[in-house]
Design a protein around this motif. Structure first.
Motif, PDB file in Angstrom:
ATOM      1  N   ASN A 175       1.929   5.062  -8.072  1.00 23.63           N
ATOM      2  CA  ASN A 175       2.414   4.957  -9.449  1.00 23.63           C
ATOM      3  C   ASN A 175       3.920   4.749  -9.587  1.00 23.63           C
ATOM      4  N   SER A 176       4.593   4.424  -8.503  1.00 29.85           N
ATOM      5  CA  SER A 176       6.021   4.126  -8.533  1.00 29.85           C
ATOM      6  C   SER A 176       6.210   2.621  -8.283  1.00 29.85           C
ATOM      7  N   ARG A 177       6.953   1.977  -9.143  1.00 30.75           N
ATOM      8  CA  ARG A 177       7.140   0.531  -9.038  1.00 30.75           C
ATOM      9  C   ARG A 177       7.912   0.163  -7.771  1.00 30.75           C
ATOM     10  N   PHE A 229       2.777  -1.398  -7.242  1.00 27.19           N
ATOM     11  CA  PHE A 229       3.075   0.029  -7.332  1.00 27.19           C
ATOM     12  C   PHE A 229       2.625   0.722  -6.054  1.00 27.19           C
ATOM     13  N   TYR A 230       3.356   1.754  -5.671  1.00 26.66           N
ATOM     14  CA  TYR A 230       2.925   2.644  -4.599  1.00 26.66           C
ATOM     15  C   TYR A 230       2.918   4.049  -5.181  1.00 26.66           C
ATOM     16  N   TYR A 233      -1.643   1.778  -3.104  1.00 27.25           N
ATOM     17  CA  TYR A 233      -0.975   0.552  -3.555  1.00 27.25           C
ATOM     18  C   TYR A 233      -1.833  -0.122  -4.612  1.00 27.25           C
ATOM     19  N   THR A 292       3.192  -6.824 -10.668  1.00 24.95           N
ATOM     20  CA  THR A 292       3.968  -5.629 -10.348  1.00 24.95           C
ATOM     21  C   THR A 292       3.201  -4.857  -9.290  1.00 24.95           C
TER      22      THR A 292
END
Length: 138
Positions: free
Chosen positions: A104-106, A101-102, A66, A99
């Motif tokens: 590299n996914s928002r 991210f987990y 995260y 923002t």
């Protein structure tokens, strides 16, 4: 009379921040248990405030899947086009955006415009909103 004048000044300047605009991109992350989080910020002030607030609320700040990106933009400092400065009606002086991210996914993003100088409260209000909206567990 002094109290009325002071109350009017407070009322006038208290409303200088825009509303929080937010979006949950990955609803499967609602209620997620986040033990650690990494902070990436565009400036040292935002990074320190974010780290301090999250530590106080039980999050470990270290390398993690995260990551929280904290962005701060001041239009007066970043806009150098004279035509744009004179022809645009800037209602605000800048914005703060976070923002999450987990891997590299928002997951989540929120933003708030402000007048005047950036403040600790602007950044904290966005992080508090994120914690509440995502029902995050520590």
């Amino acid at each position: 009379m002094k109290n009325i004048f002071l109350a009017l000044l407070i009322f006038l300047f208290a409303g200088c921040d825009g509303k929080i605009i937010k979006n949950v991109y990955n609803k499967s992350q609602i209620g997620a248990k986040i033990e650690s989080i990494e902070i990436v910020a565009t400036d040292e002030f935002s990074k320190e405030i974010s780290q301090q607030f999250l530590k106080e609320h039980g999050f470990f700040i270290k390398e993690s899947p995260y990551s929280l990106r904290v962005e701060y933009r001041n239009y007066a400092q970043t806009c150098n086009n004279p035509l744009s400065k004179t022809s645009s009606d800037y209602a605000y002086d800048g914005f703060v955006k976070i923002t999450l991210f987990y891997k590299n996914s928002r997951v989540y993003a929120s933003q708030r415009d402000f007048k005047g100088e950036i403040s600790e409260r602007l950044i904290i209000s966005l992080i508090e909103s994120m914690i509440d909206d995502l029902e995050l567990e520590k």
